[in-house]
Write an enzyme that holds these catalytic residues in place. Structure first.
Site, PDB file in Angstrom:
ATOM      1  N   SER A 141     -11.148 111.154  82.813  1.00 53.20           N
ATOM      2  CA  SER A 141     -10.794 111.090  84.230  1.00 53.20           C
ATOM      3  C   SER A 141     -10.697 109.626  84.627  1.00 53.20           C
ATOM      4  O   SER A 141     -11.455 108.789  84.127  1.00 53.20           O
ATOM      5  CB  SER A 141     -11.856 111.777  85.091  1.00 53.20           C
ATOM      6  OG  SER A 141     -11.666 111.497  86.467  1.00 53.20           O
ATOM      7  N   TYR A 155     -20.264 113.385  87.812  1.00 51.88           N
ATOM      8  CA  TYR A 155     -18.996 113.623  87.123  1.00 51.88           C
ATOM      9  C   TYR A 155     -18.520 112.354  86.426  1.00 51.88           C
ATOM     10  O   TYR A 155     -18.103 112.385  85.259  1.00 51.88           O
ATOM     11  CB  TYR A 155     -17.954 114.106  88.126  1.00 51.88           C
ATOM     12  CG  TYR A 155     -16.590 114.364  87.520  1.00 51.88           C
ATOM     13  CD1 TYR A 155     -16.350 115.511  86.763  1.00 51.88           C
ATOM     14  CD2 TYR A 155     -15.549 113.471  87.703  1.00 51.88           C
ATOM     15  CE1 TYR A 155     -15.102 115.754  86.214  1.00 51.88           C
ATOM     16  CE2 TYR A 155     -14.293 113.707  87.157  1.00 51.88           C
ATOM     17  CZ  TYR A 155     -14.081 114.852  86.408  1.00 51.88           C
ATOM     18  OH  TYR A 155     -12.839 115.088  85.860  1.00 51.88           O
TER      19      TYR A 155
END
Length: 246
Positions: A141, A155
């Site tokens: 990501s 995350y």
């Protein structure tokens, strides 16, 4: 395109979104494709049916990424069904958010189990089967490298961990000409983060090119890394986010 003719790919979390787009693209390029899914059996079956309708070969394997043994079993099932494994794409992931102080150890364990531990399990299992010139691609990501908002620390931690793992495994498997890379998507138009969603304008505000990725954009980059033109690229990070991290 037939650049992957004769190859077998396993895509974790391939029942929807980016994972489904990757599975379809690898199949379009000639690979036989296995996908895993946790609960979306019907969606996984639809991806398989779409690939088969286009003349490809595919199968769906139920495997929850929280269960490392199930992930290893999925690798073995793909090898057993197709006779080999050439490409592993670690796509499955979850997005637990919350401010530090409210996140719990249970949240931590769940996120790391799915986003990191399962990748370790899949790569370890796949390494026993990948031939000379095999490919491993993990989906990270752009939030691994930049954290523009609060509540996403957990995350970001999980995706940043994949960077170090990718670079280390690239060294481990380099003598076998197996490439290991990580792709960092930014905002991508999927059911989890639609381009017309409540926070989409905020996300576009970070971008140099204020346009959401299509899932196929990410799939195209993965297919390039999986194909013959990616043979000298390893231990590398590729960010595809419209310049949000520029």
């Amino acid at each position: 395109m037939t650049s992957l003719n004769g190859k077998v790919a396993l895509v974790t979390g391939g029942s929807r979104g980016i994972g489904a787009a990757i599975a379809r693209r690898l199949a379009d390029d000639g690979a036989r494709v296995a996908i895993t899914y946790a609960t979306s059996k019907d969606k996984a079956a639809a991806v398989v049916a779409e690939i088969e309708a286009a003349g490809g070969e595919a199968m769906a394997i139920q495997a929850d990424n929280r269960d490392g043994d199930a992930v290893v079993a999925a690798v073995e099932t793909a090898v057993s069904a197709f006779g080999r494994l050439d490409i592993l794409v670690n796509n499955a992931g979850i997005f637990d958010i919350g401010p530090i102080g409210e996140l719990t150890l249970e949240d931590f364990d769940r996120t790391m189990d799915v986003n990191v531990r399962a990748v370790f399990a899949a790569v370890s299992a796949a390494a026993r089967h990948l031939p000379e010139g095999g490919r491993i691609v993990s989906i990270g990501s752009n939030l691994a490298g930049r954290v523009p908002w609060p509540t996403i620390s957990l995350y970001s931690l999980s995706k940043a961990a994949l960077v170090g793992f990718t670079k280390g495994v690239a060294r481990d498997l380099g003598p076998r000409n197996i490439t290991v890379n990580i792709v960092h998507p930014g905002s991508t138009d999927t059911d989890m983060n639609p381009a017309d969603g409540e926070l989409s304008d905020t996300q576009r505000g970070l971008m140099a090119i204020p346009r959401y990725n299509e899932a196929g954009d990410v799939a195209g980059l993965v297919a390039w890394l999986a194909g013959p033109d990616g043979r000298s690229v390893t231990g590398a990070e590729f960010t595809i986010d419209g310049g949000a991290n520029a």
